[in-house]
Scaffold this motif. Sequence first.
Motif, PDB file in Angstrom:
ATOM      1  N   LEU A 279      -1.730   2.000  10.135  1.00 16.71           N
ATOM      2  CA  LEU A 279      -1.426   0.798   9.356  1.00 16.71           C
ATOM      3  C   LEU A 279      -0.646   1.143   8.094  1.00 16.71           C
ATOM      4  N   ARG A 280      -1.039   2.225   7.436  1.00 15.60           N
ATOM      5  CA  ARG A 280      -0.312   2.637   6.227  1.00 15.60           C
ATOM      6  C   ARG A 280       1.122   3.030   6.563  1.00 15.60           C
ATOM      7  N   PHE A 281       1.306   3.745   7.679  1.00 13.11           N
ATOM      8  CA  PHE A 281       2.656   4.151   8.066  1.00 13.11           C
ATOM      9  C   PHE A 281       3.522   2.929   8.385  1.00 13.11           C
ATOM     10  N   ARG A 282       2.975   1.974   9.110  1.00 17.90           N
ATOM     11  CA  ARG A 282       3.763   0.803   9.485  1.00 17.90           C
ATOM     12  C   ARG A 282       4.079  -0.059   8.264  1.00 17.90           C
ATOM     13  N   ALA A 283       3.122  -0.183   7.353  1.00 15.16           N
ATOM     14  CA  ALA A 283       3.412  -0.935   6.131  1.00 15.16           C
ATOM     15  C   ALA A 283       4.510  -0.245   5.327  1.00 15.16           C
ATOM     16  N   HIS A 284       4.474   1.086   5.297  1.00 15.82           N
ATOM     17  CA  HIS A 284       5.523   1.819   4.591  1.00 15.82           C
ATOM     18  C   HIS A 284       6.877   1.645   5.274  1.00 15.82           C
ATOM     19  N   GLN A 285       6.882   1.617   6.612  1.00 18.30           N
ATOM     20  CA  GLN A 285       8.132   1.406   7.334  1.00 18.30           C
ATOM     21  C   GLN A 285       8.700   0.016   7.063  1.00 18.30           C
ATOM     22  N   LEU A 286       7.837  -0.983   7.035  1.00 16.29           N
ATOM     23  CA  LEU A 286       8.312  -2.329   6.731  1.00 16.29           C
ATOM     24  C   LEU A 286       8.903  -2.400   5.325  1.00 16.29           C
ATOM     25  N   ARG A 288      10.228   0.139   3.606  1.00 20.25           N
ATOM     26  CA  ARG A 288      11.509   0.874   3.601  1.00 20.25           C
ATOM     27  C   ARG A 288      12.602   0.058   4.299  1.00 20.25           C
ATOM     28  N   ALA A 289      12.237  -0.607   5.408  1.00 15.33           N
ATOM     29  CA  ALA A 289      13.227  -1.414   6.119  1.00 15.33           C
ATOM     30  C   ALA A 289      13.713  -2.565   5.254  1.00 15.33           C
ATOM     31  N   GLY A 290      12.793  -3.197   4.523  1.00 11.63           N
ATOM     32  CA  GLY A 290      13.210  -4.285   3.650  1.00 11.63           C
ATOM     33  C   GLY A 290      14.135  -3.821   2.543  1.00 11.63           C
TER      34      GLY A 290
END
Length: 521
Positions: A279-286, A288-290
């Motif tokens: 969950l932390r990795f995916r939140a970080h990816q979102l 960074r993508a934004g």
Amino acid sequence: MTASSASSASSAARCSADETDDSGLLAALLDGMDAALVAFGADGTVTHWNHEAERILGWTTTEAVGRTGLAGWAVRKEDADAIEAALAAAMRSPGRQVHEFALLTKDGHRVLVRTQSSAVRAPGGRVAGVYCAFSEVHTQMDLERSIALSEALFEDASWGVVLIDADLRPAVVNAHAARALGVGRTALLGRPLGELLAQGVEELECALQHVLAEGAPQAVADLWVTLRSEEAELPRRCWRSGFVRLSSPLAEEPVPLGVAWLFQDVTDAKRAETEGSLLRFRAHQLHRAGRAAAECPDPAEAAAVHLDFALAGFADHGLVDLAATPAPRPYGALAEGDAYDAYETDADDDAYDTAGEAAGASGGSEGAGAAGGAAPPSGAPEAGVTGADRGRRARRGTPRLVRTLASPAGSPGPSEMLSATGIPTPYVPGHPAFQAYERRGSVRTSAGPASPAGWAAARNWPDGTVHGLCVVLRSRGRTLGVATFLRAPARRPFDRADADYAEEVAARIAMALDLAGAASL
């Protein structure tokens, strides 16, 4: 010399030799004892004194043997009466008597010892003396603690404890380990580990061999194992394991007796840790993508950035198909079919999504029966589709999905916007992308172990695809198209958490494409 006198002399010589041999054997036994020993004659004279007594008290055998009692040299005069009374009671009583005394060393220090005293009787039953075996109290307490610890570990411990012999077979198993392994304590003994574990046995045996050869590792190890079962496939378990090499305390050189394997089931904690990390990795990816998409001058390029960031650690390929009809209306206006979309309740969305999950979760099926098997017959009602849904579908018609954005299928690289040809992607009826579009939710599908070789090709997906997740693209109350995420056999099937993440990514892609006006194909 007569024959009878010669025979008597010979017998006396043999008896003297036997007594000498017995004396030597007795001296060797006394000196080899782990406990100190002192023996007294009937008159209280010290008759025996072994090496362990010499080590503890410092008095040599020559200095001790022949003394009368212990008072004044091995015992303080204040303590001598109590000790002599205890030894006299041991001479009169059957069995052994246990006491704790404070003895005196040669250099004047006092040593607390635990003694076991018993009478020594002559062949006729007459009391010939008393022996007293003793050891230091802390040594005895250490031994008792070790025994108590061993018994507690193999009875009441909350960790699994298995004693593995040098042949890598269980020799002793505690109750907790027997429950974790799913068999009785006695049924485990002597069986190869491969008969107990279906997966993880190689890692476990490698760890045991390393401990036997090199000693205990510096830290615990997490071993993922699967128990062997003929009835059904059991889930994997994570056992946090520690290993201790056991050596014989009686041998001069360390001889390994086996390995003590201690383990605890930490599967739930490891899964929670993995889920939290994901969950932390995916939140970080979102995030960074934004940030990256905000720097893109073209909204279509921003959509490709969102797709690229989403693929990292999530899927092997990503596809975006936009609906070519109906044509988009000006802002604030609704198309004929979209009027129903705008006022649809959330409860209906959940129902469609649940129907897709129920079918997509079982490997090899895709929502309403259009999976690796045959599609539903023409005119037959589809499972999970209500009459109202069929009426809305009739008004909208089958969507024409045009491939707009795709990640490279052959080699890694950034996703690319495809030219606006307007040619629909050749999806077969009942395709998961159509289902996701119609249900306005997510549809998961997997090839399954018995699926045909052309499973991916039949769905117009890249070769090697075995898991698919189709998510609808929604923006401003309109359905723009479908985003598809694909996985190769090296990855696990998509689950509900993956669908939630894909829906979040799809919402960002839809906003970017809507802003770019890419829906006006």
